[in-house]
Design an enzyme around this catalytic site. Structure first.
Site, PDB file in Angstrom:
ATOM      1  CG  ASP A   6      -1.604   1.132   1.421  1.00  0.00           C
ATOM      2  OD1 ASP A   6      -1.723   1.981   0.437  1.00  0.00           O
ATOM      3  OD2 ASP A   6      -2.218   1.541   2.484  1.00  0.00           O
ATOM      4  CE  LYS A  68      -0.921   7.158  -3.596  1.00  0.00           C
ATOM      5  NZ  LYS A  68      -1.781   6.446  -2.616  1.00  0.00           N
ATOM      6  CD  GLU A 145      -4.796   3.782  -2.414  1.00  0.00           C
ATOM      7  OE1 GLU A 145      -5.361   4.654  -1.919  1.00  0.00           O
ATOM      8  OE2 GLU A 145      -3.467   4.138  -2.667  1.00  0.00           O
ATOM      9  CG  ASP A 168      -9.152   4.244   0.758  1.00  0.00           C
ATOM     10  OD1 ASP A 168      -8.740   4.808   1.763  1.00  0.00           O
ATOM     11  OD2 ASP A 168      -8.608   3.708  -0.093  1.00  0.00           O
TER      12      ASP A 168
END
Lengths: 569, 666
Positions: A6, A68, A145, A168
């Site tokens: 992850d 990211k 994800e 999420d």
């Protein structure tokens, strides 16, 4: 052995499918979470994880985080004298995770499943794959994800049939997926999200609140002006955010220009502060429900994933939106990584997972530009004709027929776009091709355009001219912001030259970094204690005796913990 | 096919379909066998769609859920056209009445799904019974419903349901939300009486209530508001915009594949249209126009007369009208329906006139020309093509009818000239009509050709005009005409094969036969016969030893017999030669030699006759040397001139060519 990773905005985790269950792999410090922070230490070696995060405050020029968010773009970050692309920074994190996994499993690891936000675009997905390649990992599969979270959750479900929504909210991205479980099939019905909304934005909101409330009076107007101040503020905000989970009021403190600034904030005020953010959470949920053709009441369960869902404000909002309490039986930090491990197990054909199949959807529509007739004989270009609709189950292959609009048209220009708007100018351009056609009266030449979209999100377009049977293909591979194979080779060589901080020494490095950071933040007497303890530990380090060092480390850690409370992850 | 992929027989059992899909999916994993998975998925989606469609059909028209799965919206008179399956996107319906439809259902025991259990403050059975009543008893008073919901906390996060199925709770929640939404709308409506800005303010206040934060509650308020707003004849535009902004419909509306409820779509459409630059129409009239369009596009029952009337008035199919900004899919759908209707009417009228004469049929056809669907050229074209395929097999082509149709469809102009670039049925029909026109003209030319010689008209006269056999032979006696007729035949056979078959076959055979022609052009005769004979004849007149009687007899014999004998003998020799060599069986070579053989007055004959005449004249010894040589020279000059003129004529011969240039052959 394939590992599941992850790769988060704030923290990254690695897990593996072993003996019929997902196991989290601890890093050198014994933690499951490795902060996605990369820095250079004083000798120029690369530091990853908690040690680097501590140095964010003391050495902001040499450290970077939240990269990211820039995946799939050309933005470069300067660390010391070197420039790094987001892929390279991610690769450094992946490398460190890989080393942890190798140590834990006792074997070399070469393959991985990496999770990406469901709402990641084509370019962002490719950048993630390249990051894996740069870290020496063959990225077998990218998995969304929320899908991973659902996979982890779904495996623990006893109900034979259920529908649930995975909410999420990670550090930097927000994803919604609606899943249906039946007969061992995990079917993603729809996903939606916001690539620029996450826990970090709540921290930013707190920082802005702080500056608005007390900073301005003391001459602090631009939070970005001084990196040291900014990182200190971030840490305070992060702690306040966590604090608000338990208590009704927390305080943010900052030493700024020899003054000590303090701002107390209560739950109500915090809610008001992040109202615009909470509003943004609603829209993707509505969109996903609409696409899945479900009502909120049809869902059996709401699953929370991502560390930011620990915030009571978010939980309250979820409860209000759905009229029920969300499920909390899995650790929201780990659930995505566990899902990635399940995916890795599926990929490796683990026999404990024989009865599970998962189908995913494509998050965006893909289509071509067409001209529409607005009146007889009058055409207007720039319209979007979706060929694969968003939230179609992948892999998928769909066809649409288009025809010429002008007499004796010699060629047909096919531009491929991704997005939802009716006009192509508001969508993302992916590629184009011009195909020759025999000259005929308008409308007599028809060309069928077939789009094929595979499980990894690679799109291929095939055009067939009906009259001649001629076929043309367009594979969308190169995007602006995605490295070419030659560039990848170059970057690999550059990364190989980098010195990596030895893994065994990481606990010491982390502790020293923490002590440095606390020294900078502390005042008066406390400062003295820290300085003394650090000096003592330094001398013990030089003795190079394993037992002495361990003893010194424990002593220093106890002192720091006493002063600050347990470190947070 | 899809059922084979799933390994099922056709079934409406959704569970069975899903089971079959799941079982096959485990053998066809998407990551291993992408193509196989694509096939399986398509089959699965098709099967699911089919079974849901069947279920909807079974429910009947009055209760059709807008969406197969768990939707609370119930659309009365939902939209389906005859030939189309409802697609997955919601179709704008004519009116939405969410609750009436829902409560009409019987309280069937739904399949039990997950129910979260809470320790209820009240006894379970009581909560369960209350929930059942709220969910299914439609006579229950609204206030009572709300009171019960409050008591058992059904709207909260921890409802007391007493183990009741979750769907009951869902229904109860929907009902409460509906009641609340109705109340809210009533308040807004009351404020609207006092002025639009008041209503906007009231709306702003109402939606701030925490009740509307839950997704389901909000959905219901959106639906009810949209339904109410749409139903107003004078749409309050300010309020409308406020509602749209609050509900966030525009983003979805502007996306390429909107997934919206019908009312919402209508309102967004209205607001977008009203905001268009240069829009002068009143919102009320825009809404009315939109409603009419929507009705035409999606309503199940249509009054055809009214539909045509509206189509004409609103000009949906008018190619001149500017429809930018209007929903193209609605226009297409409505246009399609109008087209279908007009086509049906036209076809029915034509069928009724089928057994009558052509005039009646033309009248029936013309009666439909004013229908609004035919404003658009493409529609006319499509309709005409449809009719042509129907009429194609008719034994006696109704040419007048066809002509009317071709001009209406725009395939031919008013003069009957075909347009360029036609294909398919249009090309076929115009081909037929063109052919007929050509034939007609040929017939006209044939009638005129009686007075002409050696022209195309004369050739057509010889070929087409009815006539007695002797006249045919008489005409065939003229060699230039023979040639011309053959030319015309070759041309017709090559370019108009269909018309070629209409020429009587015995005529064709007659004119294709080789025959000797006794007639030539007047100067042929003069040059070929008279000139060679004239000098020997003069020589005879000059002979002093003959009596006058003999002179006259010999002169006549020379003048008439000599050319005849010459011609006959040469022709016979040539004919014999062709027979001997077998050349007569080779038609392609026939032309070259036959020309000479058939033509008694052709150059060979002329040469021969000149030579013979000279020989005879010389042999008589009564002519002065100089005379015979003069005669010979004269004959040679005559021969050369004849040959030259004849070749010239052969080379420049025009044939019947009406299609290359209409006037050329006249």
């Amino acid at each position: 052995m394939i590992i599941g990773i992850d790769l988060g905005t704030t923290n990254s985790l690695v897990a593996v499918w072993r003996d019929g269950q997902a196991e989290m792999i601890p890093n050198a410090l014994g933690h499951a979470l490795t902060p996605s922070v990369v820095g250079l230490d004083d000798s120029g070696a690369v530091l990853v994880g908690l040690a680097a995060r501590e140095r964010l405050i003391t050495h902001p020029q040499l450290t970077t985080a939240v990269f990211k968010r820039y995946m799939g773009s050309d933005r470069q970050t300067r660390l010391g004298s070197q420039l790094f692309r987001p892929e390279e920074l991610s690769a450094l994190v992946l490398k460190s995770l890989k080393a942890d996994a190798e140590r834990f499993l006792g074997e070399t690891v070469t393959e991985a499943v990496i999770t990406v936000p469901a709402y990641f675009s084509d370019a962002q997905r490719k950048a993630t794959k390249i990051a894996g390649q740069l870290a020496g990992l063959k990225v077998e599969r990218l998995v969304n994800e929320p899908t991973a979270a659902a996979l982890a959750y779904g495996l623990h479900q006893n109900e034979p049939e259920s529908r649930f929504l995975v909410f999420d909210l990670g550090g930097g991205t927000f994803d919604i997926s609606i899943l249906e479980l039946f007969e061992g099939v995990m079917e993603v019905r729809a996903s939606a999200g916001d690539n620029f909304l996450g826990g970090e934005d709540f921290s930013e909101a707190l920082i802005d609140g702080f500056i608005e409330a007390v900073g301005k009076q003391h001459g602090l107007t631009d939070k970005q002006a001084d990196p040291v101040v900014y990182q200190a503020l971030r840490k305070q905000a992060e702690q306040a955010k966590r604090g608000l989970s338990g208590t009704a009021e927390v305080a943010m403190e900052l030493r700024y220009q020899e003054q000590s600034l303090r701002w107390a904030i209560g739950e109500e005020a915090f809610l008001k502060l992040c109202e615009p953010l909470l509003k943004r959470l609603r829209e993707p949920i509505e969109k996903a429900l609409r696409d899945a053709r479900l009502k909120a009441i049809d869902l059996d369960q709401i699953v929370l994933a991502g560390g930011a869902t620990r915030m009571p404000a978010v939980r309250k909002l979820v409860a209000k939106l759905f009229g029920r309490m969300p499920a909390m039986n899995l650790n929201p930090d780990e659930v995505v990584a566990r899902g990635a491990a399940v995916m890795a197990g599926l990929k490796a054909r683990d026999e404990t997972l024989n009865e599970v199949v998962m189908t995913d959807v494509c998050p965006y529509s893909q289509g071509i530009e067409v001209s529409e007739q607005i009146a007889t004989g009058r055409f207007q270009p720039g319209f979007y004709l979706p060929i694969i609709e968003r939230n179609s189950v992948v892999p998928i292959s769909r066809e649409q027929v288009v025809s010429t609009i002008v007499d004796n048209q010699m060629a047909l220009h096919v531009s491929v776009y991704q997005g939802e708007s009716r006009l192509v100018k508001d969508n993302i351009f992916l590629g184009e091709i011009t195909i020759p056609v025999p000259p005929r009266p308008a409308g007599q030449i028809s060309v069928s355009v077939r789009f094929t979209y595979d499980v990894n999100g690679l799109l291929e377009a095939e055009m067939t001219v009906a009259e001649t049977g001629e076929k043309h293909r367009l594979i969308i591979e190169e995007n602006p912001g995605v490295l070419t194979p030659a560039e990848i080779e170059e970057k690999l060589a550059a990364l190989a030259k980098l010195k990596i901080h030895p893994r065994e020494l990481l606990p010491n490095a982390q502790l020293m970094a923490r002590a440095d950071r606390m020294f900078q933040q502390a005042l008066g007497e406390e400062r003295q204690w820290i300085a003394q303890a650090t000096a003592r530990f330094q001398s013990m380090l030089e003795s190079q005796e394993e037992t002495t060092i361990k003893q010194g480390r424990d002593e220093l850690k106890t002192l720091l913990d006493q002063l600050e409370g347990e470190g947070w992850l | 096919m899809p059922w084979d992929v799933l390994g099922l027989a056709e079934t409406t059992d959704e569970r069975a379909i899903r089971r079959a899909y799941a079982a096959r999916l485990k053998q066809t994993r998407p990551e291993d066998d992408a193509a196989g998975f694509v096939r399986l998925r398509e089959a699965y989606e098709h099967a699911l769609g089919w079974s849901r469609w069947q279920a909807m059909q079974a429910q009947g028209g009055e209760l059709a859920a807008a969406d197969g799965e768990g939707a609370v919206t119930v659309v009365s008179g939902a939209a389906q056209t005859v030939d189309e399956r409802p697609v997955s996107s919601p179709l704008p319906a004519v009116s939405v009445s969410a609750m009436t439809g829902m409560l009409a259902e019987t309280p069937a025991q739904p399949t039990v799904r997950t129910v979260w259990q809470r320790d209820a403050g009240a006894p379970r059975d009581q909560a369960r019974e209350a929930l059942r009543q709220v969910a299914f008893d439609r006579d229950m008073d609204d206030e009572q419903v709300l009171a019960l919901a409050e008591q058992y906390g059904w709207l909260g996060e921890a409802p007391h349901t007493g183990d009741a199925p979750m769907e009951w709770l869902a229904r109860a929640r929907s009902r409460c939300a509906y009641i609340h939404a109705q109340k809210a709308v009533k308040l807004i409506a009351a404020a609207l009486e006092e002025g639009e800005s008041r209503a906007v303010a009231r709306f702003g206040l109402i939606v701030r209530a925490s009740r509307w934060e839950s997704l389901d509650g909000r959905d219901m308020l959106k639906q009810v508001l949209a339904n109410w707003l749409r139903g107003r004849t004078e749409p309050p535009m300010q309020l409308l915009r406020a509602v749209i902004a609050w509900a966030g419909w525009l983003d979805d509306f502007r996306s390429s594949a909107p997934t919206m409820a019908p009312d919402e779509m209508m309102l967004c459409q209205l607001s977008e249209l009203a905001a268009q630059p240069g829009q002068t129409a009143e919102p009320a009239s825009l809404l009315a126009k939109l409603e009419r369009l929507c009705h035409a596009a999606f309503a199940q029952e249509l009054d055809s007369e009214a539909l045509l009337q509206t189509a004409r008035e609103d000009g949906w199919l008018d190619p001149q009208a500017d429809w930018s900004g209007w929903p193209q899919s609605w226009l297409n759908r409505a246009g399609g329906r109008v087209y279908q209707l007009c086509a049906q009417r036209m076809q029915q009228a034509l069928e009724a006139a089928d057994q009558q004469d052509e005039v009646a049929r033309i009248a029936a056809l013309r009666a439909g020309f004013d229908d609004p669907a035919w404003l658009d050229g493409a529609a006319r074209h499509a309709m005409a093509e449809r009719l042509v395929t129907l009429w194609r097999e008719e034994p006696e082509p109704p040419l007048l009818l066809w002509g009317v149709l071709a001009r209406w469809a725009g395939w031919q102009d008013a003069d009957g000239q075909s347009c360029e670039g036609l294909s398919g049925a249009a090309a076929w029909l115009c081909g037929q009509l063109d052919q007929e026109r050509v034939w007609q003209r040929w017939c006209e030319m044939a009638a005129e050709g009686a007075q002409q010689k050696d022209t195309d008209a004369a050739a057509l006269h010889a070929l087409l005009q009815p006539m007695p056999a002797w006249r045919q032979h008489w005409l065939a006696g003229r060699f230039p005409l023979q040639l011309r007729v053959r030319h015309v035949l070759a041309y017709v056979e090559q370019h108009w094969p269909a018309l070629f078959t209409r020429i009587a076959p015995e005529r064709v055979a007659f004119w294709r036969q080789d025959r000797l022609s006794l007639q030539g052009g007047w100067w042929h005769g003069l040059v070929a016969c008279w000139l060679p004979a004239i000098l020997p004849a003069m020589g005879i007149l000059n002979r002093e030893e003959l009596t006058l009687t003999w002179k006259i007899l010999l002169w006549l014999a020379t003048m008439f017999a000599l050319p005849t004998v010459l011609v006959l003998s040469v022709a016979t020799v040539q004919k014999g030669w062709r027979r001997l060599t077998g050349l007569h069986r080779q038609p392609e070579r026939q032309d070259v030699l036959a020309r000479a053989a058939r033509n008694g007055f052709g150059p060979l004959s002329v040469l021969a006759s000149a030579l013979l005449a000279t020989l005879v004249g010389t042999a008589s010894q009564a002519i002065m040397e100089i005379e015979s040589w003069l005669a010979l020279a004269f004959a040679m000059v005559a021969f050369a001139a004849t040959l030259w003129v004849w070749l010239e004529r052969q080379a420049n011969k025009p044939a019947v060519a009406p299609d290359e240039d209409g006037a050329a052959s006249r």
